[in-house]
Design an enzyme around this catalytic site. Structure first.
Site, PDB file in Angstrom:
ATOM      1  N   ASP A 209      17.328   9.334 -10.400  1.00 39.46           N
ATOM      2  CA  ASP A 209      17.323  10.617  -9.704  1.00 39.46           C
ATOM      3  C   ASP A 209      16.001  10.835  -8.973  1.00 39.46           C
ATOM      4  O   ASP A 209      15.969  11.317  -7.835  1.00 39.46           O
ATOM      5  CB  ASP A 209      17.556  11.754 -10.697  1.00 39.46           C
ATOM      6  CG  ASP A 209      18.965  11.764 -11.263  1.00 39.46           C
ATOM      7  OD1 ASP A 209      19.828  11.039 -10.731  1.00 39.46           O
ATOM      8  OD2 ASP A 209      19.207  12.495 -12.244  1.00 39.46           O
ATOM      9  N   TYR A 210      14.916  10.493  -9.645  1.00 39.67           N
ATOM     10  CA  TYR A 210      13.596  10.664  -9.028  1.00 39.67           C
ATOM     11  C   TYR A 210      13.411   9.694  -7.858  1.00 39.67           C
ATOM     12  O   TYR A 210      12.906  10.069  -6.794  1.00 39.67           O
ATOM     13  CB  TYR A 210      12.495  10.448 -10.060  1.00 39.67           C
ATOM     14  CG  TYR A 210      12.351  11.559 -11.065  1.00 39.67           C
ATOM     15  CD1 TYR A 210      11.735  12.759 -10.718  1.00 39.67           C
ATOM     16  CD2 TYR A 210      12.825  11.421 -12.368  1.00 39.67           C
ATOM     17  CE1 TYR A 210      11.596  13.786 -11.641  1.00 39.67           C
ATOM     18  CE2 TYR A 210      12.685  12.439 -13.296  1.00 39.67           C
ATOM     19  CZ  TYR A 210      12.070  13.621 -12.930  1.00 39.67           C
ATOM     20  OH  TYR A 210      11.936  14.639 -13.849  1.00 39.67           O
TER      21      TYR A 210
END
Length: 428
Positions: free
Chosen positions: A200-201
């Site tokens: 996600d990051y």
């Protein structure tokens, strides 16, 4: 872990000491580089919304669009706090936002949203492909509303391809991209590559880069564009040479534990006091320095292990020598000896270690920010560190709908009476 509903006990000693303000990003009143840019974040959790957080740290106004009933599920993900609508994860990662509640499943909500789009520069969403289209918010509609709009779409598998409609989360992206296949020890069950949703990051970082490139293009042409990021492909992109190694030689990289197939010793080693250090010897010179730190310089002779190929051929022996040496000393002793000889070495830090580490503190890596209804909360500070235009954390994850009235009244010029009507119909 899921919220418990109980307020976690406070620990005064867990607050890091104040750092040198000159080393802390965003302590002045300097003009931020993205001031004047308005971002609409209509996603959930992290993949995509984290890109909005980065933009917000450097001056963009971020409007977080949430459903009136409950808002972003991220509010309930992680460690519970005194606020029912905010876990610690929400407070830390939904920073620098205003919360605006709009129900996009109602036509009046869509109309409100399009008015916001017309007055914004960037739109970020991370729903399953096709969802925005089902709400009447396709890219052609959005582009017609605002030809200069830049839209970032983050999803598990991207907007095209046979898997596009599948649900996508970081854990699944780690598996599909090949990262999880590499995590763990040889012949054993693959493990999670850390407990953080790395995909996600990473996808958000690529998304933020795409947005900045698109902003430059907009400066030159006046036109916006669509940015498409699949979480899996963002993770796949950082797996160095696994693709060319297979493409050229048919080589499949397997799990290697804490070590590396290209260097030895290169891993994690336990000290006499039960703590861990990381040692990395990627060149012959580094191993020579390690041998000196061990007070066994003969290990780096050409006849023994001075050559990388010989060390790799005798991997188990070299690792065992290192294991025994580290295990005979405390971690502080290992660190001191390695640092004296300039051997790449570092402790495996817990968060408690970081809170008390002089380098973390000197660099201002922690920010202590007041959170409404909770008090002061320690969060990671802003990176990257810009000399002329450093970013800043202005607020932590906001209460649900804290800016709905302000945005509708002041930005969209909707009357107080109409706002009351919209609220009564649960459109906002």
């Amino acid at each position: 872990m899921p919220p418990t509903g109980e307020e976690p006990s406070g620990h005064a000693e867990s607050k890091p000491p104040a750092s040198d303000p000159m080393s802390t990003p965003g302590t002045g009143q300097e003009q931020l580089p993205l001031s004047g840019i308005r971002v609409i974040d209509v996603g959930n959790f992290l993949a995509g919304p984290y890109a909005a957080s980065i933009l917000g740290e450097f001056g963009a106004e971020v409007l977080k669009i949430e459903h009136p009933l409950g808002g972003d599920p991220m509010r309930r993900f992680g460690t519970a706090t005194a606020r029912h609508d905010a876990t610690l994860a929400w407070l830390s990662e939904a920073r620098n936002r205003k919360s605006v509640t709009i129900d996009l499943r109602q036509q009046e909500g869509v109309a409100l949203f399009l008015k916001l789009v017309a007055k914004s520069d960037i739109l970020i969403e991370n729903f399953r492909p096709g969802t925005m289209e089902e709400w009447g918010l396709s890219w052609p509609v959005l582009q017609a509303t605002n030809p200069g709009l830049i839209m970032l779409r983050v999803s598990g598998y991207g907007q095209t391809g046979p898997y596009r409609r599948r649900s996508g989360f970081a854990h699944i992206a780690h598996a599909f991209s090949g990262l999880s296949y590499l995590a763990g020890f040889p012949g054993e069950t693959p493990v999670l590559p850390g407990t953080a949703p790395l995909g996600d990051y990473i996808a958000s970082l690529f998304g933020a880069i795409g947005i900045l490139i698109a902003l430059r293009h907009k400066e030159q042409t006046g036109r916006g564009q669509l940015i498409d990021v699949g979480i899996y492909e963002a993770v796949f992109r950082i797996l160095d040479e696994i693709a060319p190694a297979y493409g050229l030689f048919g080589k499949i990289r397997e799990r290697e534990g804490a070590g590396s197939f290209i260097a030895v010793p290169h891993g994690h080693f336990r000290s006499k006091d039960g703590k861990w250090v990381a040692i990395a010897c990627t060149t012959d010179k580094m191993f020579e320095r390690l041998a000196e730190a061990m007070e066994r310089p003969e290990l780096a002779s050409p006849e023994l292990y001075g050559d990388q190929r010989k060390r790799l051929a005798a991997r188990d022996i070299v690792n065992q020598i290192t294991i025994e040496w580290v295990g005979s000393l405390t971690r502080d002793e290992v660190m001191r000896r390695c640092l004296e000889k300039e051997v790449p070495v570092g402790p495996l830090n817990s968060i408690a270690d970081m809170f008390n580490d002089e380098h973390f503190l000197a660099r201002g890596n922690f920010a202590c920010i007041e959170a409404e209804g909770i008090g002061e909360v320690v969060v990671p500070n802003v990176i990257p560190r810009l000399s002329e235009t450093p970013g800043r954390v202005t607020n932590l994850g906001p209460p649900l709908g804290n800016a709905t009235y302000e945005v509708l009244r002041e930005l969209l010029d909707i009357s107080a009476e109409e706002i009351k009507r919209l609220r009564s119909r649960k459109i906002i």
